[in-house]
Design a protein around this motif. Sequence first.
Motif, short mmCIF file in Angstrom:
data_model
loop_
_atom_site.label_atom_id
_atom_site.label_comp_id
_atom_site.label_asym_id
_atom_site.label_seq_id
_atom_site.Cartn_x
_atom_site.Cartn_y
_atom_site.Cartn_z
N VAL A 68 41.52 42.29 44.89
CA VAL A 68 40.14 42.58 45.26
C VAL A 68 39.35 41.27 45.31
CG1 VAL A 68 39.49 43.07 42.86
CG2 VAL A 68 38.14 44.05 44.73
N SER A 69 38.47 41.14 46.31
CA SER A 69 37.79 39.87 46.54
C SER A 69 36.63 39.62 45.58
CB SER A 69 37.28 39.80 47.99
OG SER A 69 36.29 40.79 48.24
N LEU A 70 36.24 40.63 44.80
CA LEU A 70 35.14 40.49 43.83
C LEU A 70 35.43 41.44 42.67
CD1 LEU A 70 32.23 39.21 43.40
CD2 LEU A 70 31.34 41.34 44.36
N GLU A 71 35.05 41.05 41.49
CA GLU A 71 35.27 41.86 40.30
C GLU A 71 34.84 43.32 40.51
OE1 GLU A 71 33.81 42.00 35.60
OE2 GLU A 71 32.93 40.55 36.99
N PRO A 72 35.66 44.28 40.17
CA PRO A 72 35.27 45.70 40.28
C PRO A 72 34.05 46.00 39.42
CG PRO A 72 37.65 45.51 40.03
CD PRO A 72 37.08 44.14 39.76
N CYS A 73 33.16 46.84 39.94
CA CYS A 73 31.93 47.14 39.22
C CYS A 73 32.22 47.97 37.98
CB CYS A 73 30.93 47.86 40.14
SG CYS A 73 31.47 49.48 40.71
N SER A 74 31.33 47.83 37.00
CA SER A 74 31.50 48.51 35.72
C SER A 74 30.29 49.35 35.35
CB SER A 74 31.75 47.47 34.62
OG SER A 74 30.66 46.55 34.57
N HIS A 75 29.30 49.44 36.25
CA HIS A 75 28.06 50.13 35.93
C HIS A 75 27.91 51.39 36.79
CE1 HIS A 75 27.21 47.63 39.42
NE2 HIS A 75 26.20 48.42 39.70
N HIS A 76 27.12 52.32 36.32
CA HIS A 76 26.84 53.55 37.06
C HIS A 76 25.65 53.30 37.98
CE1 HIS A 76 29.48 56.55 35.07
NE2 HIS A 76 29.46 55.67 34.09
N GLY A 77 25.87 53.32 39.27
CA GLY A 77 24.81 53.24 40.25
C GLY A 77 24.73 54.56 40.98
N CYS A 82 33.84 51.44 39.69
CA CYS A 82 35.17 51.28 40.29
C CYS A 82 36.22 51.00 39.22
CB CYS A 82 35.16 50.15 41.32
SG CYS A 82 34.28 50.59 42.84
N ALA A 83 35.81 50.33 38.13
CA ALA A 83 36.77 50.07 37.06
C ALA A 83 37.35 51.37 36.54
CB ALA A 83 36.09 49.28 35.94
N ASP A 84 36.52 52.41 36.39
CA ASP A 84 37.02 53.71 35.93
C ASP A 84 38.02 54.30 36.91
OD1 ASP A 84 35.35 53.41 33.78
OD2 ASP A 84 33.91 54.96 34.38
N ALA A 85 37.72 54.19 38.20
CA ALA A 85 38.62 54.74 39.21
C ALA A 85 39.98 54.04 39.20
CB ALA A 85 37.99 54.63 40.59
N ILE A 86 39.96 52.73 38.98
CA ILE A 86 41.21 51.95 38.93
C ILE A 86 42.05 52.38 37.73
CG2 ILE A 86 42.14 49.63 38.62
CD1 ILE A 86 39.59 48.61 40.10
N ILE A 87 41.38 52.59 36.59
CA ILE A 87 42.09 53.03 35.38
C ILE A 87 42.70 54.42 35.59
CG2 ILE A 87 41.77 53.66 32.95
CD1 ILE A 87 39.51 51.50 32.89
N GLU A 88 41.89 55.33 36.15
CA GLU A 88 42.36 56.70 36.37
C GLU A 88 43.52 56.75 37.35
OE1 GLU A 88 38.88 58.72 37.64
OE2 GLU A 88 37.84 58.48 35.70
N ALA A 89 43.56 55.81 38.31
CA ALA A 89 44.62 55.81 39.31
C ALA A 89 45.94 55.28 38.77
CB ALA A 89 44.19 54.99 40.53
N ARG A 104 24.73 43.26 35.80
CA ARG A 104 25.22 44.60 35.45
C ARG A 104 26.75 44.63 35.35
NH1 ARG A 104 22.59 47.76 40.32
NH2 ARG A 104 23.51 45.91 41.31
N VAL A 105 27.40 43.57 35.84
CA VAL A 105 28.86 43.50 35.81
C VAL A 105 29.26 42.29 34.97
CG1 VAL A 105 30.96 43.48 37.20
CG2 VAL A 105 28.86 44.49 38.14
N ALA A 106 29.23 41.10 35.56
CA ALA A 106 29.39 39.81 34.84
C ALA A 106 30.52 39.82 33.82
CB ALA A 106 28.07 39.43 34.18
N GLY A 107 31.71 40.21 34.26
CA GLY A 107 32.88 40.18 33.38
C GLY A 107 33.21 41.50 32.73
N ARG A 108 32.25 42.44 32.69
CA ARG A 108 32.50 43.72 32.01
C ARG A 108 33.51 44.58 32.75
NH1 ARG A 108 27.19 42.74 30.37
NH2 ARG A 108 26.26 43.48 32.31
N GLY A 109 33.55 44.44 34.09
CA GLY A 109 34.55 45.18 34.84
C GLY A 109 35.96 44.73 34.47
#
Length: 359
Positions: A68-77, A82-89, A104-109
């Motif tokens: 992925v070209s940018l860190e997956p998001c970790s916040h609810h918008g 997306c981090a949750d979706a990756i884990i679930e997959a 809102r992300v900054a490494g948390r994803g």
Amino acid sequence: MKLAIALGQRQLGLTWPNPAVGAVLVQHRDDGPVIVAVGATQAGGRPHAERVALAVAGEQARGGTLYVSLEPCSHHGKSPPCADAIIEAGVARVVSAIEDPDERVAGRGHDLLRQAGIAVDVGCMAREALRAHRGHITRVTRGRPAVTVKLARTTEGFAGVSQGPRLMITGEAANGRVHLMRLHADGILVGIETILRDDPLLTVRLPGLAARSPVRIVFDSTLRLPQDARVVAGAREHPTWVLTAPDAPFHAERALVDAGVDVFRLPGNGAGQISLPHALAFLGERGLTRLFCEGGPTLADALARHDLVDELVLVTGGSGRGRGDIPALGPALQDRMDELALVGEEQLGSDLFMFWEKP
């Protein structure tokens, strides 16, 4: 990762206020790695690239590697992280080009993925990803869109003539290349003098791509924009924003609004003109990440004076040879050239494109 970045770049101009991200899902099989799905952030900014790729892959995502070209998001918008979706997959490994500087992300994803037992590698093709995501990064770190200034000049360095008809500098192939750059911007920016002098359409006129035309933005401190200007006539078809000063005439504003133009009054600079830093901050608040400035030498120099030029495209054409008296590069922009690095050149017929950017 090169494919992931390219997939995201194809969507530039469509995804604001979200970044244009690309994702590639790979399974490592006995006969070697196989791409099972790709994705890119969709128009309007969602669904995100990761979710597109995961939806295509289905069960084939389990145990795979996601580039992925940018860190997956970790916040609810407007959609879950997306981090949750990756884990679930059941993805086993994520290769991320760069961390997302959005607070809102900054490494948390990345942290969420690691906590779930997913291997995470960061930094693959980071330089290319930083360039691809310049607009998003500039908006979340500096509060404004990234600005690309395009200037055409003769071989003698002139952009136009002070008296007489418009100076035609570049050929058809070069003009087509400029339209291609337009469709990768969120907004096209000009000043009122460009409208009064040239009456441009400011749209993308490439076959099948008219719908990719960016928002048209006009700086017009005193609302001199004529009712018969082509940007006004097409305002209901292509979004057109006019940024003006607080004391601009209200009757002119009403007429433009009635024609479908959005008019915004912004703080002035004390000289009866719009404050450029305030204007760009406003456009950032509206969600724009990338501006393509075609306003000519005066606006380009004003932007440079406020350190608001992130990229510069200089097009040197042969058609206006021996003519012109308006220098393409004003004094402020010339002073800023030492801060820019030449990153590429393209020759299209007799016209030379030179691409400069802040490192």
